[in-house]
Design a protein around this motif. Structure first.
Motif, PDB file in Angstrom:
ATOM      1  N   GLU A 198       0.824  -1.212   0.000  1.00  9.85           N
ATOM      2  CA  GLU A 198       0.000   0.000   0.000  1.00  9.85           C
ATOM      3  C   GLU A 198       0.857   1.261   0.000  1.00  9.85           C
ATOM      4  OE1 GLU A 198      -3.059  -0.199   2.955  1.00  9.85           O
ATOM      5  OE2 GLU A 198      -3.837  -2.073   2.148  1.00  9.85           O
ATOM      6  N   ILE A 199       2.188   1.093   0.130  1.00  7.14           N
ATOM      7  CA  ILE A 199       3.106   2.225   0.085  1.00  7.14           C
ATOM      8  C   ILE A 199       4.357   1.825  -0.693  1.00  7.14           C
ATOM      9  CG2 ILE A 199       2.338   3.215   2.288  1.00  7.14           C
ATOM     10  CD1 ILE A 199       4.919   2.041   3.559  1.00  7.14           C
ATOM     11  N   ASP A 200       5.098   2.806  -1.189  1.00 11.39           N
ATOM     12  CA  ASP A 200       6.419   2.567  -1.755  1.00 11.39           C
ATOM     13  C   ASP A 200       7.386   2.364  -0.596  1.00 11.39           C
ATOM     14  OD1 ASP A 200       5.253   3.208  -4.194  1.00 11.39           O
ATOM     15  OD2 ASP A 200       6.206   5.179  -4.344  1.00 11.39           O
ATOM     16  N   GLY A 201       8.388   1.522  -0.777  1.00 16.79           N
ATOM     17  CA  GLY A 201       9.381   1.358   0.271  1.00 16.79           C
ATOM     18  C   GLY A 201      10.244   0.138   0.059  1.00 16.79           C
ATOM     19  N   THR A 202      10.938  -0.229   1.111  1.00 17.76           N
ATOM     20  CA  THR A 202      11.807  -1.400   1.110  1.00 17.76           C
ATOM     21  C   THR A 202      11.217  -2.425   2.061  1.00 17.76           C
ATOM     22  OG1 THR A 202      13.739  -0.006   0.697  1.00 17.76           O
ATOM     23  CG2 THR A 202      14.154  -2.214   1.564  1.00 17.76           C
ATOM     24  N   VAL A 203      11.195  -3.683   1.641  1.00 17.42           N
ATOM     25  CA  VAL A 203      10.682  -4.756   2.488  1.00 17.42           C
ATOM     26  C   VAL A 203      11.681  -4.965   3.622  1.00 17.42           C
ATOM     27  CG1 VAL A 203       9.985  -7.169   2.593  1.00 17.42           C
ATOM     28  CG2 VAL A 203       9.508  -5.821   0.520  1.00 17.42           C
ATOM     29  N   ALA A 204      11.254  -4.664   4.842  1.00 16.60           N
ATOM     30  CA  ALA A 204      12.121  -4.822   6.009  1.00 16.60           C
ATOM     31  C   ALA A 204      12.141  -6.273   6.470  1.00 16.60           C
ATOM     32  CB  ALA A 204      11.660  -3.915   7.142  1.00 16.60           C
ATOM     33  N   SER A 205      10.988  -6.952   6.375  1.00 16.87           N
ATOM     34  CA  SER A 205      10.925  -8.362   6.759  1.00 16.87           C
ATOM     35  C   SER A 205       9.730  -9.020   6.083  1.00 16.87           C
ATOM     36  CB  SER A 205      10.807  -8.528   8.277  1.00 16.87           C
ATOM     37  OG  SER A 205       9.558  -8.044   8.748  1.00 16.87           O
ATOM     38  N   VAL A 206       9.884 -10.309   5.837  1.00 18.14           N
ATOM     39  CA  VAL A 206       8.780 -11.153   5.381  1.00 18.14           C
ATOM     40  C   VAL A 206       8.610 -12.185   6.483  1.00 18.14           C
ATOM     41  CG1 VAL A 206       7.941 -12.756   3.631  1.00 18.14           C
ATOM     42  CG2 VAL A 206       9.333 -10.784   2.951  1.00 18.14           C
ATOM     43  N   ASP A 207       7.444 -12.200   7.099  1.00 16.39           N
ATOM     44  CA  ASP A 207       7.233 -12.989   8.303  1.00 16.39           C
ATOM     45  C   ASP A 207       6.410 -14.252   8.087  1.00 16.39           C
ATOM     46  OD1 ASP A 207       8.462 -11.131  10.430  1.00 16.39           O
ATOM     47  OD2 ASP A 207       7.242  -9.794   9.216  1.00 16.39           O
ATOM     48  N   VAL A 208       6.266 -14.674   6.829  1.00 13.80           N
ATOM     49  CA  VAL A 208       5.542 -15.903   6.499  1.00 13.80           C
ATOM     50  C   VAL A 208       6.357 -16.709   5.496  1.00 13.80           C
ATOM     51  CG1 VAL A 208       3.248 -14.928   6.928  1.00 13.80           C
ATOM     52  CG2 VAL A 208       4.241 -14.779   4.636  1.00 13.80           C
ATOM     53  N   SER A 209       6.028 -17.991   5.409  1.00 12.98           N
ATOM     54  CA  SER A 209       6.657 -18.890   4.436  1.00 12.98           C
ATOM     55  C   SER A 209       5.565 -19.645   3.701  1.00 12.98           C
ATOM     56  CB  SER A 209       7.561 -19.898   5.147  1.00 12.98           C
ATOM     57  OG  SER A 209       8.594 -19.249   5.844  1.00 12.98           O
ATOM     58  N   VAL A 210       5.896 -20.160   2.530  1.00 14.49           N
ATOM     59  CA  VAL A 210       4.936 -20.953   1.757  1.00 14.49           C
ATOM     60  C   VAL A 210       4.440 -22.111   2.626  1.00 14.49           C
ATOM     61  CG1 VAL A 210       4.672 -22.462  -0.238  1.00 14.49           C
ATOM     62  CG2 VAL A 210       5.954 -20.319  -0.458  1.00 14.49           C
TER      63      VAL A 210
END
Length: 71
Positions: free
Chosen positions: A45-57
């Motif tokens: 919903e915003i421009d930016g840098t992904v700081a963390s991804v907290d889920v896995s497939v």
């Protein structure tokens, strides 16, 4: 300013599209969830840098669970 991206419904993580450190634009797909045989993209919903991804497939997530953080 960081933005938490949270699940809107109970679902299973079908695909993780981004990784920590990726630069995203508003509207980019972060992950794809599956619920009731439907694929649901979760978008930035915003421009930016992904700081963390907290889920896995394969993770089963609940409404309100943290999916990712964009800073």
């Amino acid at each position: 300013m960081a933005e938490d991206v949270r699940a809107e419904m109970v679902s299973t993580v079908f695909q993780v599209v981004v990784s920590a450190g990726d630069v995203v634009k508003e509207g980019d797909t972060l992950v794809i969830l599956e619920s009731m045989k439907m694929e649901i993209p979760v978008i930035a919903e915003i421009d930016g840098t992904v700081a963390s991804v907290d889920v896995s497939v394969g993770d089963v997530i609940q409404q309100g669970d943290l999916i990712a953080v964009i800073s």
